[in-house]
Design a protein around this motif. Sequence first.
Motif, PDB file in Angstrom:
ATOM      1  N   GLU A  46       0.835  -1.199   0.000  1.00 40.58           N
ATOM      2  CA  GLU A  46       0.000   0.000   0.000  1.00 40.58           C
ATOM      3  C   GLU A  46       0.869   1.249   0.000  1.00 40.58           C
ATOM      4  O   GLU A  46       0.357   2.363  -0.034  1.00 40.58           O
ATOM      5  CB  GLU A  46      -0.921   0.032   1.216  1.00 40.58           C
ATOM      6  N   ALA A  47       2.166   1.054   0.065  1.00 43.74           N
ATOM      7  CA  ALA A  47       3.152   2.127  -0.053  1.00 43.74           C
ATOM      8  C   ALA A  47       4.378   1.509  -0.712  1.00 43.74           C
ATOM      9  O   ALA A  47       4.554   0.288  -0.706  1.00 43.74           O
ATOM     10  CB  ALA A  47       3.519   2.714   1.306  1.00 43.74           C
ATOM     11  N   HIS A  48       5.205   2.367  -1.299  1.00 45.16           N
ATOM     12  CA  HIS A  48       6.403   1.856  -1.952  1.00 45.16           C
ATOM     13  C   HIS A  48       7.285   1.180  -0.903  1.00 45.16           C
ATOM     14  O   HIS A  48       7.632   1.782   0.110  1.00 45.16           O
ATOM     15  CB  HIS A  48       7.169   2.996  -2.625  1.00 45.16           C
ATOM     16  N   PRO A  49       7.648  -0.103  -1.106  1.00 48.74           N
ATOM     17  CA  PRO A  49       8.419  -0.811  -0.078  1.00 48.74           C
ATOM     18  C   PRO A  49       9.851  -0.305   0.028  1.00 48.74           C
ATOM     19  O   PRO A  49      10.403   0.229  -0.921  1.00 48.74           O
ATOM     20  CB  PRO A  49       8.391  -2.260  -0.573  1.00 48.74           C
ATOM     21  N   THR A  50      10.420  -0.471   1.214  1.00 47.98           N
ATOM     22  CA  THR A  50      11.817  -0.130   1.450  1.00 47.98           C
ATOM     23  C   THR A  50      12.609  -1.425   1.575  1.00 47.98           C
ATOM     24  O   THR A  50      12.281  -2.286   2.388  1.00 47.98           O
ATOM     25  CB  THR A  50      11.960   0.690   2.745  1.00 47.98           C
ATOM     26  N   LEU A  51      13.637  -1.572   0.731  1.00 44.61           N
ATOM     27  CA  LEU A  51      14.455  -2.781   0.750  1.00 44.61           C
ATOM     28  C   LEU A  51      15.778  -2.516   1.439  1.00 44.61           C
ATOM     29  O   LEU A  51      16.504  -1.578   1.073  1.00 44.61           O
ATOM     30  CB  LEU A  51      14.718  -3.296  -0.676  1.00 44.61           C
ATOM     31  N   MET A  82      -5.681   4.203  -7.894  1.00 45.77           N
ATOM     32  CA  MET A  82      -4.434   4.557  -7.229  1.00 45.77           C
ATOM     33  C   MET A  82      -4.702   5.238  -5.887  1.00 45.77           C
ATOM     34  O   MET A  82      -4.072   4.907  -4.875  1.00 45.77           O
ATOM     35  CB  MET A  82      -3.596   5.483  -8.122  1.00 45.77           C
ATOM     36  N   VAL A  83      -5.641   6.180  -5.855  1.00 43.06           N
ATOM     37  CA  VAL A  83      -5.955   6.887  -4.615  1.00 43.06           C
ATOM     38  C   VAL A  83      -6.548   5.927  -3.585  1.00 43.06           C
ATOM     39  O   VAL A  83      -6.230   6.003  -2.391  1.00 43.06           O
ATOM     40  CB  VAL A  83      -6.921   8.053  -4.891  1.00 43.06           C
ATOM     41  N   LYS A  84      -7.371   5.003  -4.042  1.00 41.32           N
ATOM     42  CA  LYS A  84      -7.969   4.026  -3.134  1.00 41.32           C
ATOM     43  C   LYS A  84      -6.890   3.172  -2.468  1.00 41.32           C
ATOM     44  O   LYS A  84      -6.985   2.842  -1.284  1.00 41.32           O
ATOM     45  CB  LYS A  84      -8.941   3.135  -3.897  1.00 41.32           C
ATOM     46  N   ARG A  85      -5.852   2.846  -3.215  1.00 47.06           N
ATOM     47  CA  ARG A  85      -4.798   1.983  -2.682  1.00 47.06           C
ATOM     48  C   ARG A  85      -3.746   2.754  -1.899  1.00 47.06           C
ATOM     49  O   ARG A  85      -3.345   2.357  -0.800  1.00 47.06           O
ATOM     50  CB  ARG A  85      -4.140   1.222  -3.833  1.00 47.06           C
TER      51      ARG A  85
END
Length: 464
Positions: free
Chosen positions: A274-279, A408-411
């Motif tokens: 639901e957000a850009h992941p951090t690796l 996109m806004v919903k997610r």
Amino acid sequence: MDNTELPRVCLIGCGSSGMPAVKALADRGIPFDCFEASTEVGGNWCYRNPNGMSAAYESLHINTHAGLMQYEDYPMPEGTPDYPSHGTIKRYFDDYMDHFGLRDRVCFETKVTRAERLDDGTWEVTTEGRHAKTDHYDVLIVANGHHWKPRWPDPPYPGEFDGIQMHSHSYMNPQDPYDFQDKNVLVVGMGNSAMDIASELSRPGLAKNLYHSARHGHWVVPKYMLGKPTSELSRLPHWMPWWVGSIATRLLVELTVGSPDKYGLQKPDHKPLEAHPTLSSDFLHRVGSGDIVPRPGIERFNGDTVRFTDGHEDPVDIVIWATGYEVSFPFFDPDFISAPNNDLPRWEHLMLPEYDNLFFLGLFQPLGAIMPFAEKQAKIVGDHLLGRIHFPDPDTMRREMDKERQAMVKRYGRGARHTMQVDNEDYHHRLDVMRKKGEKRAAANGRRLPIAPRAGRGDGRKAA
């Protein structure tokens, strides 16, 4: 077809998105000028790029598996590591340009200072530097990147800070631009750069104390899970709902490294994906070892200390803002095109329905790497300019854009970090569908040129 019968193209930038555009245009015999401000190709991946726009630091390695970063036309060499360094990526880019003989097609050390759409729909482009001129083009392709203009906290946090404030864009290594040894350092942000820099400076013999601040909890995903690169495990079919991947990611993360709150970090306020992941494979270990001291959001500055929202107040010498970047087009009049809050809605992240001869390459944020998508975009635009692909009418584009925006806004919500987010397999599929539908439209329309070659053929042009 003689290239004098084809539209003339101006391409801005020769980074990882501009390079495949150079190849796509050259392969198709389309006349073009590519302007690159630097002496080098590679854009953001050129460490200490002479144009001063690269965000690469000395220890930078990619966070997407190399196989998902390569161009289709030029696979990475056998034996390339899963997560190579910026130097390896830069050599790959150089080899790409030299293998296809494209370097001479680029106007280096030349900056586009103004691009203006005229009354007749053509573009007047002004450049400075080695190839300074004002010229006219039928088509403008923008590939100037979106990780070069630092974004600072706005509004600034209250209070006064006596120490040094810098953006992660300026960070090179533990001695550059400042000597971080024996300093109290605060890193702010939860992106990959924040994780890398905090982990590096928290090593023995470097920062005296390394504090890390984030306003919200985020999922931190290791680079490997179950013995495989995480980005390969996360590849789901385009037809599969994103929440399936979210459930699978959460399960894998909790089985391998655990939820971030187990390490003293804030509990994530969203589901995985639901957000850009951090690796990062180092950050959680450093936090768990006490080398990195986690803190919540900043409340205020008090001279040589920083007060956080949980009441902690710590001495800080240097603040590193890893707060992302602004999308910017310095060659456009802001009243013509700009991206407030990093938001510029486009049909399939490629073009604005209002302008049929303006294209943006690589202006999106995938869960993986931009390169193969930009290559696909470039080939589609090239075939469109030859009349092999026709795009839908502007009203259809707007309807499709509205549908994508709602999803996109919903997610993701409406934050600036996710205005350009795409899922890898879904966007690959959408580009493939764009091509197939476009080829059918072109066949039905007799493969006429969608954009006529007019630049340099009219008089009395005025700005639109």
